[in-house]
Design a protein around this motif. Structure first.
Motif, PDB file in Angstrom:
ATOM      1  N   VAL A   1      89.770  80.257 -29.762  1.00 36.63           N
ATOM      2  CA  VAL A   1      89.744  79.473 -31.002  1.00 36.63           C
ATOM      3  C   VAL A   1      91.077  79.619 -31.740  1.00 36.63           C
ATOM      4  O   VAL A   1      91.634  78.633 -32.242  1.00 36.63           O
ATOM      5  CB  VAL A   1      88.560  79.902 -31.911  1.00 36.63           C
ATOM      6  N   LEU A   2      91.597  80.841 -31.796  1.00 32.66           N
ATOM      7  CA  LEU A   2      92.880  81.078 -32.456  1.00 32.66           C
ATOM      8  C   LEU A   2      93.980  80.220 -31.842  1.00 32.66           C
ATOM      9  O   LEU A   2      94.695  79.506 -32.553  1.00 32.66           O
ATOM     10  CB  LEU A   2      93.274  82.557 -32.366  1.00 32.66           C
ATOM     11  N   HIS A   3      94.120  80.270 -30.522  1.00 36.24           N
ATOM     12  CA  HIS A   3      95.202  79.528 -29.865  1.00 36.24           C
ATOM     13  C   HIS A   3      95.038  78.015 -30.024  1.00 36.24           C
ATOM     14  O   HIS A   3      96.016  77.316 -30.312  1.00 36.24           O
ATOM     15  CB  HIS A   3      95.300  79.900 -28.385  1.00 36.24           C
ATOM     16  N   HIS A   4      93.822  77.526 -29.874  1.00 35.45           N
ATOM     17  CA  HIS A   4      93.598  76.088 -30.059  1.00 35.45           C
ATOM     18  C   HIS A   4      93.780  75.693 -31.529  1.00 35.45           C
ATOM     19  O   HIS A   4      94.225  74.585 -31.830  1.00 35.45           O
ATOM     20  CB  HIS A   4      92.211  75.682 -29.536  1.00 35.45           C
ATOM     21  N   GLY A   5      93.430  76.604 -32.429  1.00 38.95           N
ATOM     22  CA  GLY A   5      93.661  76.355 -33.852  1.00 38.95           C
ATOM     23  C   GLY A   5      95.138  76.260 -34.178  1.00 38.95           C
ATOM     24  O   GLY A   5      95.567  75.376 -34.934  1.00 38.95           O
ATOM     25  N   VAL A   6      95.933  77.157 -33.612  1.00 37.92           N
ATOM     26  CA  VAL A   6      97.395  77.097 -33.798  1.00 37.92           C
ATOM     27  C   VAL A   6      97.903  75.750 -33.302  1.00 37.92           C
ATOM     28  O   VAL A   6      98.700  75.085 -33.983  1.00 37.92           O
ATOM     29  CB  VAL A   6      98.095  78.268 -33.058  1.00 37.92           C
ATOM     30  N   TYR A   7      97.448  75.346 -32.124  1.00 36.90           N
ATOM     31  CA  TYR A   7      97.859  74.051 -31.564  1.00 36.90           C
ATOM     32  C   TYR A   7      97.535  72.904 -32.533  1.00 36.90           C
ATOM     33  O   TYR A   7      98.399  72.081 -32.854  1.00 36.90           O
ATOM     34  CB  TYR A   7      97.164  73.807 -30.211  1.00 36.90           C
ATOM     35  N   ALA A   8      96.300  72.857 -32.999  1.00 34.13           N
ATOM     36  CA  ALA A   8      95.866  71.740 -33.850  1.00 34.13           C
ATOM     37  C   ALA A   8      96.579  71.745 -35.200  1.00 34.13           C
ATOM     38  O   ALA A   8      96.974  70.679 -35.701  1.00 34.13           O
ATOM     39  CB  ALA A   8      94.352  71.784 -34.056  1.00 34.13           C
ATOM     40  N   VAL A   9      96.758  72.913 -35.788  1.00 36.32           N
ATOM     41  CA  VAL A   9      97.419  72.987 -37.094  1.00 36.32           C
ATOM     42  C   VAL A   9      98.883  72.561 -36.982  1.00 36.32           C
ATOM     43  O   VAL A   9      99.363  71.739 -37.770  1.00 36.32           O
ATOM     44  CB  VAL A   9      97.293  74.407 -37.708  1.00 36.32           C
ATOM     45  N   VAL A  10      99.589  73.101 -35.997  1.00 35.75           N
ATOM     46  CA  VAL A  10     101.010  72.748 -35.851  1.00 35.75           C
ATOM     47  C   VAL A  10     101.158  71.276 -35.477  1.00 35.75           C
ATOM     48  O   VAL A  10     102.004  70.569 -36.053  1.00 35.75           O
ATOM     49  CB  VAL A  10     101.714  73.672 -34.845  1.00 35.75           C
ATOM     50  N   SER A  11     100.337  70.786 -34.564  1.00 41.52           N
ATOM     51  CA  SER A  11     100.389  69.364 -34.217  1.00 41.52           C
ATOM     52  C   SER A  11     100.165  68.502 -35.459  1.00 41.52           C
ATOM     53  O   SER A  11     100.880  67.511 -35.676  1.00 41.52           O
ATOM     54  CB  SER A  11      99.322  69.014 -33.168  1.00 41.52           C
ATOM     55  N   GLY A  12      99.192  68.889 -36.264  1.00 40.87           N
ATOM     56  CA  GLY A  12      98.886  68.128 -37.473  1.00 40.87           C
ATOM     57  C   GLY A  12     100.009  68.171 -38.490  1.00 40.87           C
ATOM     58  O   GLY A  12     100.361  67.147 -39.101  1.00 40.87           O
ATOM     59  N   LEU A  13     100.589  69.351 -38.702  1.00 45.23           N
ATOM     60  CA  LEU A  13     101.695  69.469 -39.653  1.00 45.23           C
ATOM     61  C   LEU A  13     102.888  68.616 -39.224  1.00 45.23           C
ATOM     62  O   LEU A  13     103.502  67.923 -40.046  1.00 45.23           O
ATOM     63  CB  LEU A  13     102.119  70.936 -39.803  1.00 45.23           C
ATOM     64  N   VAL A  14     103.194  68.660 -37.936  1.00 48.85           N
ATOM     65  CA  VAL A  14     104.323  67.871 -37.425  1.00 48.85           C
ATOM     66  C   VAL A  14     104.012  66.380 -37.539  1.00 48.85           C
ATOM     67  O   VAL A  14     104.844  65.604 -38.011  1.00 48.85           O
ATOM     68  CB  VAL A  14     104.666  68.277 -35.975  1.00 48.85           C
ATOM     69  N   TYR A  15     102.811  65.977 -37.135  1.00 48.03           N
ATOM     70  CA  TYR A  15     102.451  64.558 -37.222  1.00 48.03           C
ATOM     71  C   TYR A  15     102.526  64.066 -38.664  1.00 48.03           C
ATOM     72  O   TYR A  15     103.132  63.034 -38.956  1.00 48.03           O
ATOM     73  CB  TYR A  15     101.039  64.311 -36.654  1.00 48.03           C
TER      74      TYR A  15
END
Length: 167
Positions: free
Chosen positions: A137-151
């Motif tokens: 969950v942590l790793h997928h959360g990092v992915y989703a948060v960073v992807s969202g911030l960049v988008y």
């Protein structure tokens, strides 16, 4: 007098996909860094789940351990980057911030919870240890948060000072 033209729906879709791919790449880099740090702390072996999954789906096998590691990284980055398209489509629906990141996270992690056990390259989540679930969950959360911030950063509408002067 208007000096700008409203984009077509097809252009909006293309922009969302392109920005989504950039965001997905950024999210994949962040997730990779997160995984490297976590593996060093916990002394966990590097996962070879991506290459196992592709080997089953495409019925191919890497020819050496070096090739296996290389292919594993390529699949990891291709898969994560391509999930950025979903983030682009979420943005196209008008969602941003936490709601968009959460929906993206749910889509990516939810798919892995179904796909990996069905390929028999990971156990069902019901058979995993709570610690392993938390790390995932942590790793997928990092992915989703960073992807969202960049988008969101790329697509943020900026005030056009020229537009104010001409109207």
């Amino acid at each position: 007098m208007k000096i700008y033209k409203k984009q077509s729906s097809l252009a909006d879709l293309g922009t969302a996909i392109g920005v989504g791919l950039l965001a997905g790449l950024a999210g994949t880099v962040a997730m990779t860094v997160s995984q490297i740090i976590e593996a060093q702390i916990t002394k966990r072996e590097k996962s070879d789940t991506p290459v196992k999954a592709v080997s089953k789906v495409l019925d191919v096998k890497p020819t050496s351990e070096e090739e296996k590691s290389k292919v594993n990284e390529e699949i990891h980055f291709t898969y994560g980057t391509s999930w950025g398209v979903a983030r682009g489509l979420i943005g196209l629906m008008g969602l941003k911030g936490f709601p968009a990141a959460f929906l993206h996270f749910a889509a990516v992690w939810g798919t892995s919870l179904i796909m990996l056990p069905s390929l028999k390259v990971a156990p069902p989540v019901t058979e995993e240890k709570p610690k392993d679930i938390s790390v995932d969950v942590l790793h997928h959360g990092v992915y989703a948060v960073v992807s969202g911030l960049v988008y969101d950063a790329i697509t943020r509408k900026k005030k056009n000072p020229l537009k104010r002067l001409l109207h």
